[in-house]
Design an enzyme around this catalytic site. Structure first.
Site, PDB file in Angstrom:
ATOM      1  N   LYS A 118      44.148  -2.004  26.032  1.00 11.94           N
ATOM      2  CA  LYS A 118      43.325  -1.601  27.182  1.00 11.94           C
ATOM      3  C   LYS A 118      43.889  -0.339  27.833  1.00 11.94           C
ATOM      4  O   LYS A 118      43.163   0.610  28.107  1.00 11.94           O
ATOM      5  CB  LYS A 118      43.270  -2.751  28.200  1.00 11.94           C
ATOM      6  N   ASP A 136      37.843  -4.836  30.254  1.00 13.84           N
ATOM      7  CA  ASP A 136      38.579  -5.746  31.146  1.00 13.84           C
ATOM      8  C   ASP A 136      37.693  -6.975  31.402  1.00 13.84           C
ATOM      9  O   ASP A 136      36.636  -7.125  30.786  1.00 13.84           O
ATOM     10  CB  ASP A 136      38.971  -5.039  32.450  1.00 13.84           C
TER      11      ASP A 136
END
Ligand code: SF4
Length: 211
Positions: A118, A136
């Protein structure tokens, strides 16, 4: 208008100015800010980074930092001890392995302490304009409810589907718009389905139709 166009147009109307809320002025600061933001709000990170970046504006200076000092500066954010160690070590590797430059590829980014997929995606998208999207909790939830991904898809599967479905040049802003949409409209517990402009294409079974 197809579903993808409808989603893009709707999100653009709702959140025309969606962008990263993290404060940074260059790729080094972006990388450090994103490492610090794991499991912490951007607002909390923005409170400590001006002091951190003033004292340690380059990888060269940060790699020489005393751990205790960095911990003190960032102690108001979650996991600060681990994060302090990670950013010092990351600064050291950037300085020794990458000539002080932030790597522009996933493999080298993910080899840095505190950098997962991420974080790497946020850096690749924002610093290097690459066609990736960080997933997310908000992005994953909204993508599944809108039927862009399957309920049991993991983060990587959601990411791959979004990259395939949306035009490359929209991904960067889409990331922020999906986060805003998930944070302020399609919340986990009480989504505002009763006033949702995307209800016609939404596949979420437990719609919240009461105010
Ligand atoms: S209808 Fe409800 S669940 Fe579906 S996208 Fe809109 S707010 Fe989210």
């Amino acid at each position: 208008m197809n579903k993808i166009e409808l989603i893009l147009t709707t999100l653009e109307k709702m959140y025309p100015n969606a962008k990263a809320e993290l404060f940074y002025r260059n790729n080094f600061e972006l990388l450090v800010a994103v490492i610090l933001s794991a499991q912490t709000t951007d607002i909390a990170v923005n409170k400590v980074t001006p002091i951190l970046f003033k004292k340690y504006p380059t990888p060269k200076l940060l790699k020489e930092a005393v751990l205790k000092d960095v911990e003190n500066i960032i102690k108001t954010i979650g996991l600060y001890r681990t994060k302090a160690r990670n950013i010092i070590k990351t600064a050291e590797l950037i300085e020794t392995h990458h000539n002080g430059e932030i790597p522009n590829n996933r493999k080298e980014l993910e080899a840095l302490p505190g950098v997962g997929r991420k974080t790497a995606n946020v850096v690749l998208a924002n610093a290097f304009n690459q066609a990736v999207i960080a997933v997310d909790t908000h992005v994953a939830r909204v993508s599944k409810r809108l039927g862009l991904a399957k309920e049991d898809d993991d983060t990587l599967a959601v990411e791959n589907k979004l990259v395939q479905l949306f035009p490359q040049d929209k991904l960067q802003k889409l990331h922020h718009q999906l986060i805003f949409f998930g944070r302020y409209h399609c919340q986990a517990r009480k989504p505002k389905c009763y006033q949702c402009p995307l209800i016609a294409v939404c596949q979420y079974e437990n719609k919240n139709l009461l105010k």
